[in-house]
Design an enzyme around this catalytic site. Sequence first.
Site, short mmCIF file in Angstrom:
data_model
loop_
_atom_site.label_atom_id
_atom_site.label_comp_id
_atom_site.label_asym_id
_atom_site.label_seq_id
_atom_site.Cartn_x
_atom_site.Cartn_y
_atom_site.Cartn_z
N LEU A 152 0.95 -1.10 0.08
CA LEU A 152 -0.02 0.03 -0.04
C LEU A 152 1.01 1.34 0.15
CD1 LEU A 152 -2.80 -0.99 2.54
CD2 LEU A 152 -2.93 -0.67 0.20
N ASP A 153 0.53 2.37 -0.83
CA ASP A 153 1.31 3.41 -0.87
C ASP A 153 1.53 4.04 0.36
OD1 ASP A 153 1.39 2.79 -3.47
OD2 ASP A 153 -0.24 4.22 -3.73
N LEU A 154 2.48 5.05 0.51
CA LEU A 154 2.66 5.80 1.80
C LEU A 154 1.46 6.36 2.14
CD1 LEU A 154 4.65 6.96 3.87
CD2 LEU A 154 4.86 8.88 2.22
N THR A 166 -1.54 5.77 1.38
CA THR A 166 -2.85 4.78 1.32
C THR A 166 -3.09 4.14 2.50
OG1 THR A 166 -2.54 4.59 -1.02
CG2 THR A 166 -3.85 2.87 0.11
#
Length: 250
Positions: free
Chosen positions: A106-108, A110
């Site tokens: 998961l992105d930073l 997200t």
Amino acid sequence: MTVDDGERLQKVLARAGVGSRRTTELLIAEGRVTVNGEVAVLGRRVDPEHDRVALDGVPVVVDATIVHWVLNKPAGYVTSAHDTHGRPTVLDLVPGEPRVFPVGRLDLDTEGLLLLTNDGELTQLLTHPRHGVEKEYFVEVEGRPSRAELRALRTGVALDDGPTRPARVNVVQESAAGTTALTIIVKEGRKRMVRRMCAAVGHPVVRLARTRIGSLRDPRLAPGTWRELAADEVRALYAAALGGAEKAPE
């Protein structure tokens, strides 16, 4: 090890959360349990650390050293074991032992559900594109997507690494602030894919949170907290990855 060594299969299955000792004996008698691909019989003994046990073709994790955790990842945490920039990682939010790894990324910025485990087989199944396990996201975007833009999200968006597969997209709410809340369900795990999809149709993401992985949901799990998955949740993830619904014990 021979079939006369190790622990009784029904005891191992009961400890793994499949059911009571009596229930697991019935499952074995009905021929629904296999060990290393062979139909098991009552009295079979197994080595939990090495033998592969399955119920109705779906693996049952019987090795007590394997753990499966779900974390509600907050924004601002990196999905990796270490970060060269000194930012906090998702592993800072869970126990240090046993050593686990995130399943996918998961992105930073997200939020949402993230699996962490030392189960290599399940990790491979959930991350391999061939298995197409659904992931559902709550997405807040700038503006109000038109019908044509929603149709593009649903049928496939051209990205620099190729078109996306069809997605399920629904409008949840339009706000007075000029943003729109959507649910987007995808079967791919490309880097920043949902963000890129929305940007490609002219509606950049304001907030992104993953709310479901396969059948796994947990709206009560607070941001930054984690819990261990129940045995039936683990089997359901295996079943989803293998493309079939698990048959419940009777």
